[in-house]
Design a protein around this motif. Structure first.
Motif, PDB file in Angstrom:
ATOM      1  N   ASP A 230      56.895  55.417 -29.668  1.00 56.97           N
ATOM      2  CA  ASP A 230      56.282  56.468 -28.859  1.00 56.97           C
ATOM      3  C   ASP A 230      55.787  55.937 -27.513  1.00 56.97           C
ATOM      4  N   ASP A 231      56.362  54.843 -27.054  1.00 57.64           N
ATOM      5  CA  ASP A 231      56.018  54.296 -25.740  1.00 57.64           C
ATOM      6  C   ASP A 231      56.427  55.305 -24.670  1.00 57.64           C
ATOM      7  N   GLU A 232      55.458  55.795 -23.930  1.00 59.64           N
ATOM      8  CA  GLU A 232      55.729  56.821 -22.929  1.00 59.64           C
ATOM      9  C   GLU A 232      56.253  56.240 -21.620  1.00 59.64           C
ATOM     10  N   PRO A 258      54.654  54.606 -35.275  1.00 59.81           N
ATOM     11  CA  PRO A 258      53.237  54.723 -35.647  1.00 59.81           C
ATOM     12  C   PRO A 258      53.001  55.479 -36.944  1.00 59.81           C
ATOM     13  N   GLU A 259      53.735  56.560 -37.158  1.00 59.12           N
ATOM     14  CA  GLU A 259      53.527  57.362 -38.364  1.00 59.12           C
ATOM     15  C   GLU A 259      53.805  56.564 -39.630  1.00 59.12           C
ATOM     16  N   PRO A 264      48.271  57.689 -35.681  1.00 62.49           N
ATOM     17  CA  PRO A 264      48.680  58.897 -34.968  1.00 62.49           C
ATOM     18  C   PRO A 264      49.456  58.591 -33.692  1.00 62.49           C
ATOM     19  N   ARG A 265      49.163  57.414 -33.105  1.00 59.55           N
ATOM     20  CA  ARG A 265      49.799  57.073 -31.825  1.00 59.55           C
ATOM     21  C   ARG A 265      49.607  55.582 -31.545  1.00 59.55           C
ATOM     22  N   ILE A 266      50.586  54.997 -30.855  1.00 56.34           N
ATOM     23  CA  ILE A 266      50.440  53.652 -30.299  1.00 56.34           C
ATOM     24  C   ILE A 266      50.587  53.724 -28.780  1.00 56.34           C
ATOM     25  N   GLY A 267      51.725  54.229 -28.315  1.00 53.58           N
ATOM     26  CA  GLY A 267      51.952  54.366 -26.885  1.00 53.58           C
ATOM     27  C   GLY A 267      52.113  53.019 -26.197  1.00 53.58           C
ATOM     28  N   HIS A 268      52.088  53.055 -24.881  1.00 48.90           N
ATOM     29  CA  HIS A 268      52.340  51.848 -24.101  1.00 48.90           C
ATOM     30  C   HIS A 268      51.169  50.872 -24.164  1.00 48.90           C
ATOM     31  N   GLY A 270      48.466  51.044 -26.558  1.00 49.00           N
ATOM     32  CA  GLY A 270      47.661  51.079 -27.772  1.00 49.00           C
ATOM     33  C   GLY A 270      47.705  49.848 -28.646  1.00 49.00           C
ATOM     34  N   CYS A 276      44.021  50.119 -33.541  1.00 49.61           N
ATOM     35  CA  CYS A 276      45.311  49.772 -34.144  1.00 49.61           C
ATOM     36  C   CYS A 276      45.280  48.426 -34.856  1.00 49.61           C
TER      37      CYS A 276
END
Length: 309
Positions: A230-232, A258-259, A264-268, A270, A276
């Motif tokens: 989920d890296d944006e 992440p799920e 719920p989220r890691i992203g760039h 996190g 985390c």
């Protein structure tokens, strides 16, 4: 038997070869050291962002160093103002390598590993002496070529690279990212060079030419990369583009969802946040141990494989 208390981390100032002063923080290990880890941060992200992770690693027996590139974070107070800064990405690579040389002096015989977040996994390809390094753990990284960005970021890129960056950098004398809520404040030399990289399909080597291409090709230390689903900011194509520059390095990729890990989220950004820690940091340390075992084995370059977790 109770665990010995962790030694206090300490701040120091390190001089780069050209005399620039770099803010350095060291985290002594609890007990005998497994080896040494140098954290190379992302663009515009201060070393304080990585402090909880660094302390966690140190408590598990790693000697850890973090730093701020010149004109960033705590290093900004040690040199010229952002408007006066002449820093470039090549300077930042030298800053990183200066920290690596300092870390190698503290651990002359043990493994020396890099944890490179985003930009921190790109710059080691420009090191003059990559043989100081025994392995790179790359997190949420890739080349910044704008057509490889995830869809939303890609749609916004023309406005950013052809509008916001030129106008605001020219007006302010540096890129005023904090006021814009974008990336962070950056020296104009860094931002203009990075812009050129991000507009070229081959990123740094496409702009800097044969010398940069040969520099990446000289790297022989193994690279283990975590692809964050989920890296944006950076996509799988971005990561593959970066790994393709390291033509002589053994490589492996793990895709992290992440799920699947109860997040719920890691992203760039996190990965190094305390929220985390339970899900991601043990995974990170296990990979560091795996890289350490490859030290000195003379492993040939391998094709990348993606393993989901």
């Amino acid at each position: 038997m109770t665990q010995a208390p962790a030694a206090a981390d300490s701040d120091a100032v390190l001089s780069a070869p050209d005399g620039a002063r770099i803010a350095l923080r060291s985290y002594p290990p609890t007990g005998p050291a497994h080896g040494c880890v140098v954290i190379g941060g992302a663009m515009g992200v201060p070393q304080s962002h990585y402090a909880p992770f660094a302390r966690w690693l140190a408590a598990r027996g790693w000697r850890v160093f973090s730093f701020d590139y010149r004109s960033q974070g705590a290093s900004l107070a040690l040199g010229p103002s952002l408007r006066q800064s002449r820093a470039t990405l090549h300077d930042w690579a030298r800053d990183f390598e200066s920290v690596v040389a300092h870390a190698r002096a503290t651990t002359p015989n043990g493994p020396l590993l890099l944890v490179g977040h985003s930009l921190g996994a790109q710059l080691p390809g420009l090191f003059a002496q990559p043989d100081q390094v025994d392995g790179l753990l790359a997190v949420a990284t890739g080349i910044g070529y704008w057509r490889h960005y995830p869809a939303r970021q890609r749609r916004q890129s023309p406005l950013f690279w052809w509008g916001i960056v030129p106008v605001t950098t020219a007006l302010a004398g540096y890129f005023p990212g904090r006021r814009l809520g974008l990336i962070g404040d950056l020296p104009r030399g860094v931002m203009w060079q990075w812009r050129r990289w991000c507009l070229h399909p081959e990123y740094s080597v496409g702009v800097e030419g044969a010398a940069a291409r040969a520099s990446y090709a000289r790297v022989r230390f193994p690279i283990s990369a975590f692809l964050v689903s989920d890296d944006e900011m950076l996509s799988e194509a971005s990561l593959q583009g970066l790994l393709a520059l390291y033509t002589g390095a053994p490589q492996a990729v793990q895709r992290v969802v992440p799920e699947a890990l109860g997040l719920p989220r890691i992203g760039h950004l996190g990965w190094f946040r305390s929220a985390c820690a339970d899900a991601l940091w043990p995974l990170t340390e296990a990979e560091l141990h795996a890289l350490a075992t490859l030290r000195g084995q003379g492993t040939e370059a391998t094709s990348t494989a993606v393993v989901a977790c």
